[in-house]
Design a protein around this motif. Structure first.
Motif, PDB file in Angstrom:
ATOM      1  N   LEU A   1       0.828  -1.209   0.000  1.00  0.00           N
ATOM      2  CA  LEU A   1       0.000   0.000   0.000  1.00  0.00           C
ATOM      3  C   LEU A   1       0.864   1.262   0.000  1.00  0.00           C
ATOM      4  N   VAL A   2       1.935   1.240   0.769  1.00  0.00           N
ATOM      5  CA  VAL A   2       2.852   2.384   0.801  1.00  0.00           C
ATOM      6  C   VAL A   2       3.496   2.589  -0.566  1.00  0.00           C
ATOM      7  N   ILE A   3       3.921   1.515  -1.213  1.00  0.00           N
ATOM      8  CA  ILE A   3       4.517   1.620  -2.554  1.00  0.00           C
ATOM      9  C   ILE A   3       3.502   2.180  -3.540  1.00  0.00           C
ATOM     10  N   PHE A   4       2.260   1.739  -3.449  1.00  0.00           N
ATOM     11  CA  PHE A   4       1.204   2.244  -4.333  1.00  0.00           C
ATOM     12  C   PHE A   4       1.066   3.759  -4.196  1.00  0.00           C
ATOM     13  N   HIS A   5       1.134   4.263  -2.972  1.00  0.00           N
ATOM     14  CA  HIS A   5       0.977   5.706  -2.754  1.00  0.00           C
ATOM     15  C   HIS A   5       2.254   6.483  -3.020  1.00  0.00           C
ATOM     16  N   LEU A   6       3.411   5.865  -2.831  1.00  0.00           N
ATOM     17  CA  LEU A   6       4.667   6.556  -3.125  1.00  0.00           C
ATOM     18  C   LEU A   6       4.873   6.768  -4.618  1.00  0.00           C
ATOM     19  N   ASN A   7       4.232   5.937  -5.428  1.00  0.00           N
ATOM     20  CA  ASN A   7       4.324   6.123  -6.873  1.00  0.00           C
ATOM     21  C   ASN A   7       3.731   7.451  -7.312  1.00  0.00           C
ATOM     22  N   GLY A   8       2.908   8.046  -6.500  1.00  0.00           N
ATOM     23  CA  GLY A   8       2.382   9.367  -6.797  1.00  0.00           C
ATOM     24  C   GLY A   8       0.976   9.349  -7.337  1.00  0.00           C
ATOM     25  N   ARG A   9       0.607  10.471  -7.905  1.00  0.00           N
ATOM     26  CA  ARG A   9      -0.741  10.632  -8.439  1.00  0.00           C
ATOM     27  C   ARG A   9      -0.942   9.676  -9.611  1.00  0.00           C
ATOM     28  N   GLN A  10      -2.098   9.027  -9.641  1.00  0.00           N
ATOM     29  CA  GLN A  10      -2.328   7.974 -10.626  1.00  0.00           C
ATOM     30  C   GLN A  10      -2.788   8.500 -11.982  1.00  0.00           C
ATOM     31  N   ILE A  11      -3.576   9.550 -12.005  1.00  0.00           N
ATOM     32  CA  ILE A  11      -4.176  10.021 -13.250  1.00  0.00           C
ATOM     33  C   ILE A  11      -3.370  11.194 -13.803  1.00  0.00           C
ATOM     34  N   PHE A  12      -2.922  11.051 -15.055  1.00  0.00           N
ATOM     35  CA  PHE A  12      -2.156  12.095 -15.735  1.00  0.00           C
ATOM     36  C   PHE A  12      -2.825  12.394 -17.067  1.00  0.00           C
TER      37      PHE A  12
ATOM     38  N   LEU B   1       7.706  26.891 -22.862  1.00  0.00           N
ATOM     39  CA  LEU B   1       8.401  25.642 -22.555  1.00  0.00           C
ATOM     40  C   LEU B   1       9.859  25.744 -22.994  1.00  0.00           C
ATOM     41  N   MET B   2      10.767  25.600 -22.022  1.00  0.00           N
ATOM     42  CA  MET B   2      12.197  25.676 -22.319  1.00  0.00           C
ATOM     43  C   MET B   2      12.798  24.275 -22.499  1.00  0.00           C
ATOM     44  N   LYS B   3      12.521  23.391 -21.548  1.00  0.00           N
ATOM     45  CA  LYS B   3      13.034  22.021 -21.630  1.00  0.00           C
ATOM     46  C   LYS B   3      12.209  21.135 -20.709  1.00  0.00           C
ATOM     47  N   TYR B   4      12.437  19.849 -20.826  1.00  0.00           N
ATOM     48  CA  TYR B   4      11.762  18.885 -19.964  1.00  0.00           C
ATOM     49  C   TYR B   4      12.729  17.745 -19.678  1.00  0.00           C
ATOM     50  N   GLU B   5      12.409  16.981 -18.648  1.00  0.00           N
ATOM     51  CA  GLU B   5      13.230  15.826 -18.297  1.00  0.00           C
ATOM     52  C   GLU B   5      12.334  14.771 -17.656  1.00  0.00           C
ATOM     53  N   VAL B   6      12.501  13.535 -18.090  1.00  0.00           N
ATOM     54  CA  VAL B   6      11.800  12.412 -17.485  1.00  0.00           C
ATOM     55  C   VAL B   6      12.815  11.644 -16.658  1.00  0.00           C
TER      56      VAL B   6
ATOM     57  N   PHE C   1      10.814   2.127  -9.808  1.00  0.00           N
ATOM     58  CA  PHE C   1       9.462   2.067 -10.358  1.00  0.00           C
ATOM     59  C   PHE C   1       8.773   3.424 -10.330  1.00  0.00           C
ATOM     60  N   ILE C   2       9.500   4.479 -10.013  1.00  0.00           N
ATOM     61  CA  ILE C   2       8.925   5.823  -9.921  1.00  0.00           C
ATOM     62  C   ILE C   2       9.396   6.652 -11.113  1.00  0.00           C
ATOM     63  N   LYS C   3       8.442   7.288 -11.814  1.00  0.00           N
ATOM     64  CA  LYS C   3       8.758   8.155 -12.951  1.00  0.00           C
ATOM     65  C   LYS C   3       8.236   9.556 -12.651  1.00  0.00           C
ATOM     66  N   ARG C   4       9.065  10.532 -12.935  1.00  0.00           N
ATOM     67  CA  ARG C   4       8.681  11.931 -12.746  1.00  0.00           C
ATOM     68  C   ARG C   4       8.976  12.706 -14.028  1.00  0.00           C
ATOM     69  N   LEU C   5       8.134  13.686 -14.303  1.00  0.00           N
ATOM     70  CA  LEU C   5       8.326  14.585 -15.429  1.00  0.00           C
ATOM     71  C   LEU C   5       8.592  15.973 -14.871  1.00  0.00           C
TER      72      LEU C   5
ATOM     73  N   TYR D   1       5.560  16.611 -12.328  1.00  0.00           N
ATOM     74  CA  TYR D   1       4.380  15.756 -12.489  1.00  0.00           C
ATOM     75  C   TYR D   1       4.800  14.308 -12.272  1.00  0.00           C
ATOM     76  N   GLU D   2       3.901  13.545 -11.686  1.00  0.00           N
ATOM     77  CA  GLU D   2       4.169  12.132 -11.421  1.00  0.00           C
ATOM     78  C   GLU D   2       3.534  11.307 -12.529  1.00  0.00           C
ATOM     79  N   ILE D   3       4.364  10.577 -13.274  1.00  0.00           N
ATOM     80  CA  ILE D   3       3.879   9.813 -14.423  1.00  0.00           C
ATOM     81  C   ILE D   3       4.186   8.323 -14.273  1.00  0.00           C
ATOM     82  N   SER D   4       4.276   7.839 -13.047  1.00  0.00           N
ATOM     83  CA  SER D   4       4.613   6.444 -12.785  1.00  0.00           C
ATOM     84  C   SER D   4       3.597   5.478 -13.359  1.00  0.00           C
ATOM     85  N   TYR D   5       2.358   5.891 -13.473  1.00  0.00           N
ATOM     86  CA  TYR D   5       1.306   4.996 -13.917  1.00  0.00           C
ATOM     87  C   TYR D   5       1.065   5.046 -15.422  1.00  0.00           C
ATOM     88  N   LEU D   6       1.906   5.761 -16.155  1.00  0.00           N
ATOM     89  CA  LEU D   6       1.814   5.754 -17.611  1.00  0.00           C
ATOM     90  C   LEU D   6       2.594   4.561 -18.154  1.00  0.00           C
TER      91      LEU D   6
END
Length: 158
Positions: free
Chosen positions: A55-66, A99-104, A109-113, A129-134
């Motif tokens: 459950l903690v891992i599920f929530h640490l992944n961040g916001r689910q909907i992007f 928009l100047m630049k971006y980084e993923v 198992f955690i992805k951030r934009l 932005y949290e994009i772990s669920y993409l």
């Protein structure tokens, strides 16, 4: 280009509910074992710790909907949790030319934009932005779209 994983919200709700039920069941089994049956020794802690860890891992992944929308003259980013009261939803909309630049960033198992935009006051601002669920395909499509915008902005500035 539009990108959204909103259609997977029911799956995330199901997984979250299942994890909560596993935690409650684990607590009940642990308490019954400790105070009544004494059937399992120290292994009973696994029944308690494993569901809580999941459950903690599920929530640490961040916001689910992007959600991402680059149609028109503005970029629109939305990032929210399936449980409304856990996190405040993020919603940012700004012109494409900012928009100047971006980084993923991928860490296990955690992805951030990280989006860097130009700002009048401080020069630049970084939005996270949290994009772990993409899925990987969705992340690649997002990168492709953002690359087009960054390249177009660099050509205008040269």
């Amino acid at each position: 280009m539009r990108l959204s994983n909103r259609n997977k919200a029911s799956i995330y709700n199901f997984v979250h509910t299942l994890l909560l039920m596993m935690v409650i069941f684990g607590i009940a089994v642990f308490l019954l074992n400790e105070y009544r049956f004494h059937a399992v020794g120290k292994e009973s802690y696994i029944i308690l710790i494993l569901p809580i860890l999941l459950l903690v891992i599920f929530h640490l992944n961040g916001r689910q909907i992007f959600e991402y929308d680059s149609d028109g003259e503005a970029l629109n980013f939305k990032n929210r949790n399936i449980i409304p009261f856990l996190d405040r939803p993020l919603h940012d909309e700004f012109p494409k030319y900012k928009l100047m630049k971006y980084e993923v960033v991928n860490v296990f198992f955690i992805k951030r934009l990280y989006i860097t935009i130009s700002s009048k006051n401080s020069g630049s601002t970084i939005l996270k932005y949290e994009i772990s669920y993409l899925s990987q395909k969705e992340v690649n499509d997002l990168k492709l779209s953002l690359n087009k915008v960054v390249k177009a902005n660099e050509e205008k500035n040269d």
